[in-house]
Design a protein around this motif. Structure first.
Motif, PDB file in Angstrom:
ATOM      1  N   UNK A 194     -66.291   8.590  19.940  1.00 20.59           N
ATOM      2  CA  UNK A 194     -66.239   9.055  18.669  1.00 20.59           C
ATOM      3  C   UNK A 194     -65.752  10.481  18.315  1.00 20.59           C
ATOM      4  N   UNK A 195     -65.885  11.399  19.178  1.00 20.43           N
ATOM      5  CA  UNK A 195     -65.303  12.746  19.050  1.00 20.43           C
ATOM      6  C   UNK A 195     -63.589  12.478  18.983  1.00 20.43           C
ATOM      7  N   UNK A 196     -63.260  11.921  19.696  1.00 19.23           N
ATOM      8  CA  UNK A 196     -61.639  11.504  19.788  1.00 19.23           C
ATOM      9  C   UNK A 196     -61.347  10.462  18.768  1.00 19.23           C
ATOM     10  N   UNK A 197     -62.008   9.366  18.580  1.00 26.05           N
ATOM     11  CA  UNK A 197     -61.762   8.390  17.557  1.00 26.05           C
ATOM     12  C   UNK A 197     -61.787   9.103  16.196  1.00 26.05           C
ATOM     13  N   UNK A 198     -62.717   9.788  15.609  1.00 21.02           N
ATOM     14  CA  UNK A 198     -62.790  10.138  14.603  1.00 21.02           C
ATOM     15  C   UNK A 198     -61.580  11.339  14.264  1.00 21.02           C
ATOM     16  N   UNK A 199     -60.961  12.061  15.070  1.00 18.80           N
ATOM     17  CA  UNK A 199     -59.810  12.659  14.949  1.00 18.80           C
ATOM     18  C   UNK A 199     -58.460  11.977  14.851  1.00 18.80           C
ATOM     19  N   UNK A 200     -58.629  10.977  15.316  1.00 18.77           N
ATOM     20  CA  UNK A 200     -57.447   9.766  15.416  1.00 18.77           C
ATOM     21  C   UNK A 200     -57.571   8.882  13.724  1.00 18.77           C
ATOM     22  N   UNK A 201     -58.656   9.092  13.203  1.00 13.74           N
ATOM     23  CA  UNK A 201     -58.869   8.462  11.947  1.00 13.74           C
ATOM     24  C   UNK A 201     -58.843   6.898  12.062  1.00 13.74           C
ATOM     25  N   UNK A 202     -59.109   6.447  13.174  1.00 11.35           N
ATOM     26  CA  UNK A 202     -59.303   4.811  13.558  1.00 11.35           C
ATOM     27  C   UNK A 202     -60.109   4.175  12.619  1.00 11.35           C
ATOM     28  N   UNK A 203     -61.164   5.004  11.843  1.00 14.24           N
ATOM     29  CA  UNK A 203     -61.951   4.259  11.068  1.00 14.24           C
ATOM     30  C   UNK A 203     -61.161   3.632   9.881  1.00 14.24           C
ATOM     31  N   UNK A 204     -60.196   4.351   9.592  1.00 15.18           N
ATOM     32  CA  UNK A 204     -59.127   3.731   8.345  1.00 15.18           C
ATOM     33  C   UNK A 204     -58.705   2.567   8.720  1.00 15.18           C
ATOM     34  N   UNK A 205     -58.492   2.118   9.819  1.00 14.17           N
ATOM     35  CA  UNK A 205     -57.691   0.911  10.276  1.00 14.17           C
ATOM     36  C   UNK A 205     -58.452  -0.375  10.657  1.00 14.17           C
ATOM     37  N   UNK A 206     -59.703   0.054  11.075  1.00 18.43           N
ATOM     38  CA  UNK A 206     -60.441  -0.949  11.479  1.00 18.43           C
ATOM     39  C   UNK A 206     -62.021  -0.643  11.059  1.00 18.43           C
ATOM     40  N   UNK A 228     -70.345  16.740  21.688  1.00 17.52           N
ATOM     41  CA  UNK A 228     -69.778  16.392  20.464  1.00 17.52           C
ATOM     42  C   UNK A 228     -69.732  14.837  19.822  1.00 17.52           C
ATOM     43  N   UNK A 229     -70.148  14.094  20.870  1.00 21.70           N
ATOM     44  CA  UNK A 229     -69.919  12.568  20.556  1.00 21.70           C
ATOM     45  C   UNK A 229     -70.767  12.215  19.431  1.00 21.70           C
ATOM     46  N   UNK A 230     -71.965  12.607  19.777  1.00 25.81           N
ATOM     47  CA  UNK A 230     -73.196  12.091  18.645  1.00 25.81           C
ATOM     48  C   UNK A 230     -72.754  12.469  17.341  1.00 25.81           C
ATOM     49  N   UNK A 231     -72.556  13.563  17.233  1.00 22.09           N
ATOM     50  CA  UNK A 231     -72.232  14.406  15.874  1.00 22.09           C
ATOM     51  C   UNK A 231     -71.277  13.427  15.172  1.00 22.09           C
ATOM     52  N   UNK A 232     -70.141  13.169  15.889  1.00 26.18           N
ATOM     53  CA  UNK A 232     -68.953  12.462  15.505  1.00 26.18           C
ATOM     54  C   UNK A 232     -69.251  10.934  14.766  1.00 26.18           C
ATOM     55  N   UNK A 233     -70.098  10.482  15.984  1.00 23.51           N
ATOM     56  CA  UNK A 233     -70.612   9.278  15.699  1.00 23.51           C
ATOM     57  C   UNK A 233     -71.261   9.222  14.285  1.00 23.51           C
ATOM     58  N   UNK A 234     -72.183   9.898  14.149  1.00 16.69           N
ATOM     59  CA  UNK A 234     -73.109  10.043  12.703  1.00 16.69           C
ATOM     60  C   UNK A 234     -71.986  10.209  11.678  1.00 16.69           C
ATOM     61  N   UNK A 235     -70.960  11.036  11.748  1.00 16.26           N
ATOM     62  CA  UNK A 235     -70.174  11.161  10.796  1.00 16.26           C
ATOM     63  C   UNK A 235     -69.394   9.686  10.426  1.00 16.26           C
ATOM     64  N   UNK A 236     -68.839   9.084  11.368  1.00 16.42           N
ATOM     65  CA  UNK A 236     -68.297   7.548  11.448  1.00 16.42           C
ATOM     66  C   UNK A 236     -69.175   6.785  10.470  1.00 16.42           C
ATOM     67  N   UNK A 237     -70.537   6.918  10.994  1.00 20.24           N
ATOM     68  CA  UNK A 237     -71.342   5.660  10.435  1.00 20.24           C
ATOM     69  C   UNK A 237     -72.005   6.153   8.979  1.00 20.24           C
ATOM     70  N   UNK A 238     -72.305   7.359   8.837  1.00 21.89           N
ATOM     71  CA  UNK A 238     -73.051   7.779   7.647  1.00 21.89           C
ATOM     72  C   UNK A 238     -71.828   8.005   6.490  1.00 21.89           C
TER      73      UNK A 238
END
Length: 370
Positions: free
Chosen positions: A228-240, A293-303
């Motif tokens: 989550x920490x790295x994946x959020x920074x890459x913006x991968x949620x915008x593509x999948x 930092x991973x869980x905080x980033x995961x919450x951002x991705x999901x919520x």
């Protein structure tokens, strides 16, 4: 008395010279002192596989360079070049081997085409966690084998970071059965890629900087990166849309620092020890950062970004585990050095898993009791 007066005069002359020198009255004395204090600075280049200032991985490489420079009081000064600034990301191994740069930062499974056994030192599917792989490398004979693999390339490897258990990846469709991997084009390097191939997918090895565009344009159908920490920074949620767990393919991924053997051995012994100590510290610090930092980033991705978080079905994981065992046996059988590493890996793994059954797993189970 004459002798005493003579010695008195000489003592006075000596005292006057010393006093003048101390007060800045002797330029020659100052120049001599400066010359004695002058320190020879050794300048090194570090090339990395990571995008510039990329959180966790890129910043981890930067921190390692900074720590070596500061711990050596500036005697060993390291300038960092991100992916593509001096050499392309997947040419780090060759650049350090040749001496174009004295140091590199990346992941060993990127070099499996040069040394198949190297990929065991990043991650093994259904293999070691971060704690376990660190133990194997530093106290189970792993480092000696790693050094043996890299010696013909004029390289010295060291563990320089760990991501912990990664995520299973980003997919543009749901994974409900093993059939969903058929024909799937996925960015997944190392041994995990070989397992994907065995179950019908197509593994593609891409550096981090090319993943988002490839996923967004449909050049690939799925990708794993880190977590989550790295994946959020890459913006991968915008593509999948679908984000799967657990990261069966990379349960405790080690990052590596590569040192040109000739450059490292030319350092004074104290600087060699500083390099080793700083690299060991970097190895621990990266894992701490990801864990924090991973869980905080995961919450951002999901919520906030409405990512669909899903576990792989158990029957899919079971099939992947079986395919992983078959893949590891085949890789080991095809290369004597890989067999040697795999034998060590299995032997140590059996012992550490037995201990973790009555320690780590037992404690986590106990912690969850209500």
């Amino acid at each position: 008395m004459k002798t005493i007066k003579t010695w008195g005069k000489l003592a006075l002359v000596g005292l006057t010279a010393a006093t003048l020198a101390a007060c800045g009255g002797s330029e020659k004395a100052e120049e001599t002192a400066k010359a004695e204090k002058k320190v020879d600075v050794i300048n090194w280049k570090m090339v990395t596989t990571w995008p510039k200032n990329f959180p966790g991985l890129g910043t981890g490489a930067e921190a390692l360079a900074k720590n070596i420079t500061e711990m050596s009081n500036g005697r060993l000064n390291i300038k960092v070049y991100a992916a593509g600034e001096l050499v392309p990301p997947l040419e780090v191994f060759d650049a350090v081997s040749r001496g174009t740069a004295q140091m590199g930062h990346g992941a060993a499974y990127y070099w499996k085409g040069k040394a198949p056994a190297a990929q065991f030192f990043t991650a093994v599917p259904f293999g070691f966690t971060a704690q376990e792989i660190n133990s194997w490398i530093h106290h189970g004979g792993g480092l000696k084998l790693w050094e043996e693999i890299y010696a013909p390339f004029n390289l010295i490897p060291m563990a320089a970071g760990n991501t912990g258990v990664q995520m299973g990846g980003w997919f543009n469709k749901e994974i409900n059965s093993l059939d969903d991997f058929q024909g799937l084009k996925m960015r997944i390097p190392g041994l995990g890629g070989e397992v994907l191939k065995k179950v019908g997918g197509t593994p593609i090895n891409l550096p981090g900087g090319e993943i988002f565009t490839s996923l967004q344009t449909g050049a690939i159908d799925a990708t794993e990166w880190v977590g989550p920490y790295n994946d959020l920074a890459f913006g991968l949620y915008k593509a999948a849309k679908f984000y799967y767990y657990p990261g069966w393919h990379e349960p405790g991924s080690t990052m590596e620092a590569l040192y040109n053997k000739e450059a490292f051995e030319a350092l004074p012994k104290d600087l060699q020890l500083i390099v080793r100590a700083a690299t060991r510290q970097a190895n621990a610090d990266m894992l701490d950062e990801f864990t924090a930092l991973n869980n905080t980033a995961l919450e951002t991705l999901v919520n906030e970004h409405n990512v669909v978080l899903k576990p792989f079905p158990n029957d899919v994981l079971s099939a992947l585990k079986k395919a992983s065992t078959e893949t590891l046996e085949e890789v080991a059988a095809a290369d004597p050095m890989s067999q040697k590493v795999y034998d060590s890996f299995k032997d140590f793994g059996g012992k550490v898993r037995a201990w973790h059954e009555v320690s780590e797993r037992a404690y986590i189970n106990a912690r969850d009791i209500e």
